[in-house]
Design a protein around this motif. Structure first.
Motif, PDB file in Angstrom:
ATOM      1  N   ASP A 102      72.425  -7.413  12.705  1.00  0.00           N
ATOM      2  CA  ASP A 102      71.109  -7.661  12.098  1.00  0.00           C
ATOM      3  C   ASP A 102      71.204  -7.676  10.579  1.00  0.00           C
ATOM      4  O   ASP A 102      70.477  -8.413   9.906  1.00  0.00           O
ATOM      5  CB  ASP A 102      70.118  -6.574  12.535  1.00  0.00           C
ATOM      6  CG  ASP A 102      69.651  -6.772  13.970  1.00  0.00           C
ATOM      7  OD1 ASP A 102      69.727  -7.913  14.457  1.00  0.00           O
ATOM      8  OD2 ASP A 102      69.227  -5.789  14.594  1.00  0.00           O
ATOM      9  N   ARG A 105      72.113 -11.097   9.594  1.00  0.00           N
ATOM     10  CA  ARG A 105      71.025 -12.070   9.785  1.00  0.00           C
ATOM     11  C   ARG A 105      69.827 -11.784   8.894  1.00  0.00           C
ATOM     12  O   ARG A 105      69.121 -12.703   8.484  1.00  0.00           O
ATOM     13  CB  ARG A 105      70.592 -12.057  11.260  1.00  0.00           C
ATOM     14  CG  ARG A 105      71.617 -12.607  12.212  1.00  0.00           C
ATOM     15  CD  ARG A 105      71.017 -12.826  13.591  1.00  0.00           C
ATOM     16  NE  ARG A 105      70.669 -11.567  14.231  1.00  0.00           N
ATOM     17  CZ  ARG A 105      71.430 -10.951  15.127  1.00  0.00           C
ATOM     18  NH1 ARG A 105      72.601 -11.477  15.467  1.00  0.00           N
ATOM     19  NH2 ARG A 105      71.050  -9.821  15.680  1.00  0.00           N
ATOM     20  N   PRO A 348      60.723 -13.454  12.329  1.00  0.00           N
ATOM     21  CA  PRO A 348      61.454 -14.132  13.401  1.00  0.00           C
ATOM     22  C   PRO A 348      61.347 -13.423  14.742  1.00  0.00           C
ATOM     23  O   PRO A 348      61.492 -12.204  14.838  1.00  0.00           O
ATOM     24  CB  PRO A 348      62.897 -14.143  12.874  1.00  0.00           C
ATOM     25  CG  PRO A 348      62.749 -14.192  11.389  1.00  0.00           C
ATOM     26  CD  PRO A 348      61.536 -13.336  11.099  1.00  0.00           C
ATOM     27  N   ALA A 349      61.107 -14.199  15.779  1.00  0.00           N
ATOM     28  CA  ALA A 349      60.829 -13.637  17.101  1.00  0.00           C
ATOM     29  C   ALA A 349      62.003 -12.872  17.676  1.00  0.00           C
ATOM     30  O   ALA A 349      61.817 -11.934  18.460  1.00  0.00           O
ATOM     31  CB  ALA A 349      60.439 -14.765  18.058  1.00  0.00           C
ATOM     32  N   SER A 350      63.229 -13.234  17.298  1.00  0.00           N
ATOM     33  CA  SER A 350      64.403 -12.603  17.901  1.00  0.00           C
ATOM     34  C   SER A 350      64.689 -11.213  17.354  1.00  0.00           C
ATOM     35  O   SER A 350      65.474 -10.469  17.962  1.00  0.00           O
ATOM     36  CB  SER A 350      65.637 -13.493  17.680  1.00  0.00           C
ATOM     37  OG  SER A 350      65.881 -13.667  16.288  1.00  0.00           O
ATOM     38  N   TYR A 352      64.754  -7.442  16.808  1.00  0.00           N
ATOM     39  CA  TYR A 352      64.519  -6.372  17.791  1.00  0.00           C
ATOM     40  C   TYR A 352      64.412  -6.916  19.217  1.00  0.00           C
ATOM     41  O   TYR A 352      63.872  -6.245  20.094  1.00  0.00           O
ATOM     42  CB  TYR A 352      63.247  -5.583  17.474  1.00  0.00           C
ATOM     43  CG  TYR A 352      63.386  -4.514  16.421  1.00  0.00           C
ATOM     44  CD1 TYR A 352      64.576  -3.855  16.201  1.00  0.00           C
ATOM     45  CD2 TYR A 352      62.289  -4.156  15.643  1.00  0.00           C
ATOM     46  CE1 TYR A 352      64.674  -2.869  15.236  1.00  0.00           C
ATOM     47  CE2 TYR A 352      62.385  -3.165  14.668  1.00  0.00           C
ATOM     48  CZ  TYR A 352      63.586  -2.529  14.477  1.00  0.00           C
ATOM     49  OH  TYR A 352      63.690  -1.542  13.515  1.00  0.00           O
ATOM     50  N   ARG A 353      64.842  -8.160  19.451  1.00  0.00           N
ATOM     51  CA  ARG A 353      64.743  -8.802  20.771  1.00  0.00           C
ATOM     52  C   ARG A 353      63.298  -8.952  21.232  1.00  0.00           C
ATOM     53  O   ARG A 353      63.016  -9.010  22.441  1.00  0.00           O
ATOM     54  CB  ARG A 353      65.525  -7.998  21.819  1.00  0.00           C
ATOM     55  CG  ARG A 353      67.022  -7.900  21.599  1.00  0.00           C
ATOM     56  CD  ARG A 353      67.668  -7.212  22.801  1.00  0.00           C
ATOM     57  NE  ARG A 353      69.107  -7.125  22.670  1.00  0.00           N
ATOM     58  CZ  ARG A 353      69.760  -6.115  22.119  1.00  0.00           C
ATOM     59  NH1 ARG A 353      69.070  -5.098  21.610  1.00  0.00           N
ATOM     60  NH2 ARG A 353      71.069  -6.103  22.034  1.00  0.00           N
ATOM     61  N   ARG A 354      62.365  -8.993  20.317  1.00  0.00           N
ATOM     62  CA  ARG A 354      60.964  -9.037  20.732  1.00  0.00           C
ATOM     63  C   ARG A 354      60.646 -10.284  21.554  1.00  0.00           C
ATOM     64  O   ARG A 354      59.729 -10.253  22.394  1.00  0.00           O
ATOM     65  CB  ARG A 354      60.044  -8.975  19.507  1.00  0.00           C
ATOM     66  CG  ARG A 354      59.955  -7.595  18.853  1.00  0.00           C
ATOM     67  CD  ARG A 354      58.909  -7.596  17.776  1.00  0.00           C
ATOM     68  NE  ARG A 354      58.676  -6.273  17.201  1.00  0.00           N
ATOM     69  CZ  ARG A 354      59.007  -5.919  15.965  1.00  0.00           C
ATOM     70  NH1 ARG A 354      59.635  -6.792  15.173  1.00  0.00           N
ATOM     71  NH2 ARG A 354      58.744  -4.715  15.509  1.00  0.00           N
ATOM     72  N   ASP A 355      61.350 -11.376  21.333  1.00  0.00           N
ATOM     73  CA  ASP A 355      61.094 -12.586  22.109  1.00  0.00           C
ATOM     74  C   ASP A 355      61.401 -12.375  23.581  1.00  0.00           C
ATOM     75  O   ASP A 355      60.836 -13.067  24.450  1.00  0.00           O
ATOM     76  CB  ASP A 355      61.884 -13.766  21.557  1.00  0.00           C
ATOM     77  CG  ASP A 355      63.388 -13.481  21.467  1.00  0.00           C
ATOM     78  OD1 ASP A 355      63.789 -12.304  21.471  1.00  0.00           O
ATOM     79  OD2 ASP A 355      64.166 -14.449  21.377  1.00  0.00           O
ATOM     80  N   ARG A 356      62.276 -11.420  23.906  1.00  0.00           N
ATOM     81  CA  ARG A 356      62.580 -11.101  25.294  1.00  0.00           C
ATOM     82  C   ARG A 356      61.809  -9.874  25.779  1.00  0.00           C
ATOM     83  O   ARG A 356      61.451  -9.780  26.962  1.00  0.00           O
ATOM     84  CB  ARG A 356      64.078 -10.839  25.444  1.00  0.00           C
ATOM     85  CG  ARG A 356      64.967 -12.028  25.108  1.00  0.00           C
ATOM     86  CD  ARG A 356      66.426 -11.638  25.019  1.00  0.00           C
ATOM     87  NE  ARG A 356      66.902 -11.068  26.278  1.00  0.00           N
ATOM     88  CZ  ARG A 356      68.081 -10.462  26.409  1.00  0.00           C
ATOM     89  NH1 ARG A 356      68.878 -10.322  25.354  1.00  0.00           N
ATOM     90  NH2 ARG A 356      68.457  -9.981  27.571  1.00  0.00           N
ATOM     91  N   ASP A 368      54.963 -15.633  16.366  1.00  0.00           N
ATOM     92  CA  ASP A 368      55.904 -15.135  15.374  1.00  0.00           C
ATOM     93  C   ASP A 368      55.804 -15.939  14.080  1.00  0.00           C
ATOM     94  O   ASP A 368      54.801 -16.619  13.826  1.00  0.00           O
ATOM     95  CB  ASP A 368      57.325 -15.145  15.932  1.00  0.00           C
ATOM     96  CG  ASP A 368      57.895 -16.546  16.037  1.00  0.00           C
ATOM     97  OD1 ASP A 368      57.116 -17.504  16.231  1.00  0.00           O
ATOM     98  OD2 ASP A 368      59.128 -16.697  15.918  1.00  0.00           O
TER      99      ASP A 368
END
Length: 537
Positions: A102, A105, A348-350, A352-356, A368
């Motif tokens: 992270d 990124r 960004p949605a990814s 903390y893996r929030r998109d999943r 997001d």
């Protein structure tokens, strides 16, 4: 041949092991000396060292360089641990390993707290050590000891003697790696007790053993824990027959009533917040499971109602493993009652893996950063007022189906010490200049003023809806401001919350709009109390 190889490995292995134990003396907070630790913890440290030394040996075929390489990695972890403890008052834990990716990124969220100088020194130092090790230490196998033997036909004159006995070397290295792994497994099976107080466990077990044991616990089954969630199965709450209101939960980045720390802040900075709090159904300080960062801990507690103490090792990063399979939450409960459940987070949605994670927690929709491409910024992040405008657009456009909107703000995210402030900010926000070296405080209060404008915007939206609505507002953790805390004192970590309902909701429940009742809460108590405030239980 094996005896020759073993003799070459003995001293780098032993000296490196001694240095590895000695390195833990630089940890903050300090850890117990070796002979006060459980034998199983010492065994795990020995096993991890043996495993890593063997892997480095197989890769580079230089025992002294392999030992130094392992020590360099450990030294980096010590630096990261100390930086984390300085900023967050918590040592490095196993789940923090994923933050290395992270940090690449999203460098702005991590690098300022580790320090640019430390990062350059660590990277440059490792590069220099890599060159020196490869240049000065002779490989135990042929020539340079390259592992590119399959490409020898590309060279007219190969530097590798293909007749050298590589098999004994790799056999010994593999046995060494296997013995290290076996030692870790056997000592881990003795199950040294873990408190999941990171500082306490590291003190008692040492850094290496606590990391190994936390990693092992992550892999255990979580089905029983999942079934114990307050919103799961038969524990689901009974819904009252009142008309369903629109619901907004606002998780405010780094929000707390900073006036408890510094009293020279102008009253208009918190004007709307104070008005909403005075007319709230409930308000007060909030005990959160995070200090300075780790938003997801408070977020998970506020969504699921699970106490951090119940989560064991997953309390540090519940989205890493535990929540991926889904956990019953206030979102999944409200969806079962006919609500459309939406999470709004301008990042960004990814992350903390929030998109999943959020679909697994019961959200129909995750909004997001992609939905805020043209939104106003304040500093590097989407402004709080822009988020309020988006919430207004969703509530105003929704008629038939009620909405549950969970908002995660971003504007007030640090690093605050990277922001520039001006004398005009001090004049506008403070009745008297803050202490010298408190520019972080000025930057923070400037964001709080913007957040208050957001609350004014949201209050107007909920009042003008003409239908029942309720708002739950809370801070996820206190901000990181070490220079400010050095002068004013370090806060314990409680944030603040309030639960407010508009006139239509109060009328439908035949209650006074709000009493401002003071009640201290923990983050996991928020969802049930909010449902009661909204008349749903």
């Amino acid at each position: 041949m094996l005896e020759d190889f073993a003799g070459s490995l003995l001293w780098p292995y032993v000296l490196g092991l001694i240095a590895s134990f000695a390195l833990e003396g630089a940890l903050r907070p300090s850890v117990s000396i070796l002979w006060r630790r459980p034998l199983s913890a010492i065994g795990i440290h020995l096993g991890v060292w043996t495993l890593l030394f063997a892997l480095e040996l197989m890769l580079f075929r230089r025992p002294y360089f392999g030992a130094l390489n392992v020590l360099a990695i450990q030294f980096l972890l010590v630096l990261v641990n100390n930086a984390k403890f300085h900023s967050l008052r918590e040592p490095f834990v196993f789940s923090d390993f994923e933050y290395f990716a992270d940090a690449v990124r999203h460098p702005r969220l991590y690098l300022p707290f580790f320090g640019v100088g430390r990062a350059v020194l660590a990277g440059g130092g490792y590069g220099a050590a890599l060159w020196a090790g490869m240049f000065f230490e002779e490989s135990l196998t042929a020539g340079a000891g390259l592992w590119l033997a399959s490409f020898l036909d590309l060279f007219e004159e190969s530097p590798v003697d293909v007749n050298m006995p590589l098999l004994p070397f790799f056999l010994l290295s593999s046995l060494l790696a296997l013995s290290g792994l076996l030692l870790c497994v056997v000592c881990g099976l003795r199950r040294p007790s873990l408190s999941f107080d990171a500082a306490m466990d590291m003190d008692r077990l040492g850094m290496v053993a606590s990391l190994w044991l936390y990693g092992a616990r992550e892999r255990q089954s979580t089905e029983a824990l999942r079934c114990s969630a307050p919103f799961e199965g038969d524990r689901s709450i009974k819904v009252s027959p009142h008309a369903m209101p629109d619901l907004v939960m606002m998780q405010s980045e780094s929000f707390f009533d900073v006036r408890r720390l510094a009293g020279d802040i102008r009253s208009n900075v918190f004007a709307t917040y104070d008005a909403l709090r005075a007319n709230a159904s409930f308000q007060g300080q909030l005990d959160v499971p995070a200090w300075g960062a780790n938003t997801l801990r408070t977020e998970f507690a506020a969504l699921t109602g699970l106490k951090p103490e119940m989560l064991g090792v997953h309390r540090f990063s519940p989205y890493r493993k535990f929540a991926l399979k889904g956990v019953a939450s206030i979102a999944s409960f409200l969806r079962s009652q006919g609500y459309r459940t939406v999470c709004v987070h301008p990042y960004p949605a990814s992350f903390y893996r929030r998109d999943r994670i959020f679909p697994a927690l019961g959200f129909d929709e995750f909004v997001d950063l992609q939905s805020f491409k043209d939104a106003a910024r304040f500093g590097p992040y989407v402004s709080d007022v822009a988020v309020a405008e988006y919430v207004r657009s969703r509530l105003s456009g929704q008629q038939a189906q009620r909405l549950f909107i969970y908002v995660i703000t971003m504007e007030n995210h640090g690093p605050l010490h990277w922001e520039k402030t001006e004398a005009a900010d001090v004049e506008r926000l403070f009745t008297a200049p803050p202490a010298a070296g408190s520019s972080d405080l000025v930057a923070y209060v400037r964001h709080i003023a913007n957040h208050d404008a957001m609350l004014a915007h949201l209050r107007e939206t909920l009042i003008s809806l003409g239908r029942p609505a309720a708002l739950c507002h809370f801070g996820d953790h206190v901000p990181i401001m070490p220079s400010v805390y050095a002068h004013y004192g370090t806060p314990a970590g409680e944030t603040d919350y309030f639960m407010w309902r508009n006139a239509e909701l109060a009328a439908s429940m035949q209650v006074v709009t709000g009493k401002g009742e003071l009640r201290a809460l923990s983050a996991h108590e928020l969802p049930m109390l909010f449902l009661a405030t909204a008349g749903l239980t």
